[in-house]
Design a protein around this motif. Sequence first.
Motif, PDB file in Angstrom:
ATOM      1  N   GLN A   1       0.825  -1.205   0.000  1.00  0.00           N
ATOM      2  CA  GLN A   1       0.000   0.000   0.000  1.00  0.00           C
ATOM      3  C   GLN A   1       0.864   1.262   0.000  1.00  0.00           C
ATOM      4  O   GLN A   1       0.378   2.345  -0.339  1.00  0.00           O
ATOM      5  CB  GLN A   1      -0.924   0.014   1.218  1.00  0.00           C
ATOM      6  CG  GLN A   1      -1.704  -1.262   1.462  1.00  0.00           C
ATOM      7  CD  GLN A   1      -2.505  -1.705   0.260  1.00  0.00           C
ATOM      8  OE1 GLN A   1      -3.285  -0.937  -0.295  1.00  0.00           O
ATOM      9  NE2 GLN A   1      -2.313  -2.957  -0.153  1.00  0.00           N
ATOM     10  N   LYS A   2       2.143   1.125   0.354  1.00  0.00           N
ATOM     11  CA  LYS A   2       3.041   2.287   0.409  1.00  0.00           C
ATOM     12  C   LYS A   2       4.325   2.081  -0.395  1.00  0.00           C
ATOM     13  O   LYS A   2       4.849   3.030  -0.971  1.00  0.00           O
ATOM     14  CB  LYS A   2       3.397   2.601   1.865  1.00  0.00           C
ATOM     15  CG  LYS A   2       4.320   3.805   2.016  1.00  0.00           C
ATOM     16  CD  LYS A   2       4.595   4.135   3.473  1.00  0.00           C
ATOM     17  CE  LYS A   2       5.533   5.351   3.581  1.00  0.00           C
ATOM     18  NZ  LYS A   2       5.799   5.726   4.987  1.00  0.00           N
TER      19      LYS A   2
ATOM     20  N   THR B   1      -4.002   3.229   7.218  1.00  0.00           N
ATOM     21  CA  THR B   1      -3.630   2.521   5.980  1.00  0.00           C
ATOM     22  C   THR B   1      -3.427   1.039   6.259  1.00  0.00           C
ATOM     23  O   THR B   1      -3.835   0.178   5.471  1.00  0.00           O
ATOM     24  CB  THR B   1      -2.345   3.128   5.389  1.00  0.00           C
ATOM     25  OG1 THR B   1      -2.524   4.527   5.187  1.00  0.00           O
ATOM     26  CG2 THR B   1      -1.986   2.464   4.070  1.00  0.00           C
TER      27      THR B   1
ATOM     28  N   ASP C   1      -6.867  -0.671   6.738  1.00  0.00           N
ATOM     29  CA  ASP C   1      -7.541  -0.915   5.458  1.00  0.00           C
ATOM     30  C   ASP C   1      -6.903  -2.092   4.725  1.00  0.00           C
ATOM     31  O   ASP C   1      -7.598  -2.904   4.106  1.00  0.00           O
ATOM     32  CB  ASP C   1      -7.472   0.343   4.584  1.00  0.00           C
ATOM     33  CG  ASP C   1      -8.340   1.477   5.115  1.00  0.00           C
ATOM     34  OD1 ASP C   1      -9.250   1.191   5.911  1.00  0.00           O
ATOM     35  OD2 ASP C   1      -8.095   2.644   4.751  1.00  0.00           O
TER      36      ASP C   1
END
Length: 478
Positions: free
Chosen positions: A181-182, A345, A348
């Motif tokens: 996600q990052k 984050t 999720d």
Amino acid sequence: MFVAFELFSHILFSLCLGYYMMTALQWYNYRIKRVILHFHKIYWHLLFFFIPVLVYYLAGVWAWVYIYFAFLPWLVVWARKLDKPLVLTARVKRFFAFLLFAILFQDFLCLASVNCVNFGLLMPLAASLIISSFYEKLIFHGFYSEANTKLENRSNLVIIAITASFGKTSIKHFLAHILSQKFTIYHTPGNVNTLTGLVQDVNKSLPENIEIYIAEAGAREQGDIAEIAKFLSPQVVIIGQVGSQHIEYFKTLEAIRNTKMELIHSKRLKHAFVHKSLNILPSNIVHEYGDELKRVEATLEGTTFEVFIDGRLESFKTDLLGEFNAQNILSCILVARALGMELETIKDAVKSLPFVAHRLSPMRVGGKLILDDSYNGNRSGMEASYRLAAKHLGRKILVTPGIIESNIEENEDLAKVMNEVFDIVIITGSTNAQTLLRGLKKPKIHLLKDKKGLEELLAKETHSGDLILFSNDAPNYL
């Protein structure tokens, strides 16, 4: 004419013995010691190696009758039934090239000598095995140097190494999903977790444009993980739960623990997250985890849990099944936080975690709920899946070989849980059959020597509304 027949037959027989040897060696990562001391079906060694060799040396010309009408047909049938047959890799092909050369060299020397009574078997096999092992070590040294140089030239690449007695593959997949996600990430494929596999992965598959490389570290002997730690030199380490998995190799839990702890000896280590089951002394770099996990609720619809992090309790939810998965996800949450990811984050990402194949992944077929947990082979994980199955309101059917590469006591304890939960238990394979049969009292029991008749049996014994749990799976050489 008979000399030509004998020469051809000797070459064929020797190659067949080599085929059996390489099949067994490939199963056990080419470790001769493991094939000799830890092979589960010793009678296969007798049927396909020792007895044929004895017959060849003792029965004279009648040996060919045995070889052509007993040994060869048995070997063909055996090979066809294997669910993990020999893979003709480059290494295997090189071995057969060495073997064929050794056979021909010896046989022509024998034909040229007046004192030669018969063509030998053991010398060509032993020579080709020794030469092959030496040659493979030379090749590996070159591959290792190449991979090591690649990693050294990428000093900004963050390497995360994961080990555990069980759950490391799940942790790898969960962590990859969360960190993606990052960051741009890459993780080792499948169950690649040996030094040889990791070297090959770095050389052939590691992309150039990634920020994080996630790798598993497995072991069958003390020192295996130390070699991986030296090669990868990871900045971040996860050491998950430790148990008696593979205890037949390590003999004691203390030896297993010490082997797993070899991973923290990375010269670039910045963060190590070690499960509380290892009873470590924490430091500024080495952190113990496990107690942060609170209020785990696992159902057939998913799992919720709380984590004490950043000084407060935070709630998490996932579609993944099984209480044990909360422990695996916890380690990923802690690593993601240490790498600077925002908590929302991470939440999720946990919520959207996909199922990992064969690790308590559900499907519905013909009105039946099927839980595929065939890659879960440890006691705590298997027991947790049984407790989860108990929440199903209909009939519950278990398909399992029991716990492989563990001890009798663990299978006895597991049988007690089976008694409480399941209506039908199908035992596949003979490894743990007697232990499980002694402990099972309540369920209807079916014993299958292999998985050949499993589909037909399930079609006969199950119907709509049933839950079928595939718990652990073992190749038929175990």
